[in-house]
Design a protein around this motif. Structure first.
Motif, mmCIF file in Angstrom:
data_model
loop_
_atom_site.group_PDB
_atom_site.id
_atom_site.type_symbol
_atom_site.label_atom_id
_atom_site.label_comp_id
_atom_site.label_asym_id
_atom_site.label_seq_id
_atom_site.Cartn_x
_atom_site.Cartn_y
_atom_site.Cartn_z
ATOM 1 N N LEU A 41 19.369 -6.151 54.518
ATOM 2 C CA LEU A 41 19.888 -6.159 55.883
ATOM 3 C C LEU A 41 19.012 -5.318 56.804
ATOM 4 O O LEU A 41 18.558 -5.795 57.847
ATOM 5 N N VAL A 42 18.762 -4.067 56.417
ATOM 6 C CA VAL A 42 17.933 -3.154 57.209
ATOM 7 C C VAL A 42 17.083 -2.335 56.250
ATOM 8 O O VAL A 42 17.556 -1.865 55.226
ATOM 9 N N ARG A 43 15.801 -2.165 56.609
ATOM 10 C CA ARG A 43 14.890 -1.310 55.841
ATOM 11 C C ARG A 43 14.515 -0.088 56.655
ATOM 12 O O ARG A 43 14.403 -0.140 57.872
ATOM 13 N N ALA A 44 14.277 1.004 55.960
ATOM 14 C CA ALA A 44 13.915 2.248 56.634
ATOM 15 C C ALA A 44 12.531 2.154 57.268
ATOM 16 O O ALA A 44 12.294 2.729 58.329
ATOM 17 N N GLU A 45 11.645 1.416 56.640
ATOM 18 C CA GLU A 45 10.294 1.329 57.198
ATOM 19 C C GLU A 45 10.207 0.356 58.370
ATOM 20 O O GLU A 45 9.329 0.499 59.218
ATOM 21 N N ASP A 46 11.124 -0.604 58.476
ATOM 22 C CA ASP A 46 11.113 -1.550 59.598
ATOM 23 C C ASP A 46 11.743 -0.952 60.853
ATOM 24 O O ASP A 46 11.168 -1.060 61.947
ATOM 25 N N SER A 47 12.917 -0.381 60.721
ATOM 26 C CA SER A 47 13.591 0.239 61.864
ATOM 27 C C SER A 47 14.285 1.526 61.388
ATOM 28 O O SER A 47 15.452 1.507 61.006
ATOM 29 N N PRO A 48 13.554 2.636 61.414
ATOM 30 C CA PRO A 48 14.093 3.885 60.851
ATOM 31 C C PRO A 48 15.300 4.434 61.604
ATOM 32 O O PRO A 48 16.217 4.969 60.980
#
Length: 86
Positions: A41-48
């Motif tokens: 759903l969400v990655r830390a490296e894409d949208s921290p």
């Protein structure tokens, strides 16, 4: 005997529900991604910013859930101890 076993299963289940979800949310922080139904759903490296805010809220909510389930398990334990054995 069956009633006593059901009560203990309920107490153990309530006691483990909160800590299990808390462990899952902390694991998401270490892994760096929030899983979704069909993938990440969400990655830390894409949208921290979105990731860390979402994980912080999730950890806070699961800590509260842990508190509530442990209080409920303690209440069930005390109630089970007060009932006479049949």
């Amino acid at each position: 005997m069956k009633r006593k076993l059901q009560t203990w299963c309920l107490i153990v289940g309530m006691g483990m529900l909160g800590p299990a979800t808390l462990g899952f949310s902390i694991t998401m922080l270490f892994v760096g991604e929030i899983p979704g139904r069909h993938g990440v759903l969400v990655r830390a490296e894409d949208s921290p910013a979105v990731f860390y805010i979402a994980v912080a809220l999730l950890i806070a909510l699961t800590m509260k859930l842990t508190q509530l389930t442990l209080i409920a398990a303690r209440w069930l334990y005390r109630r089970a101890r007060q009932q006479p054995e049949q």
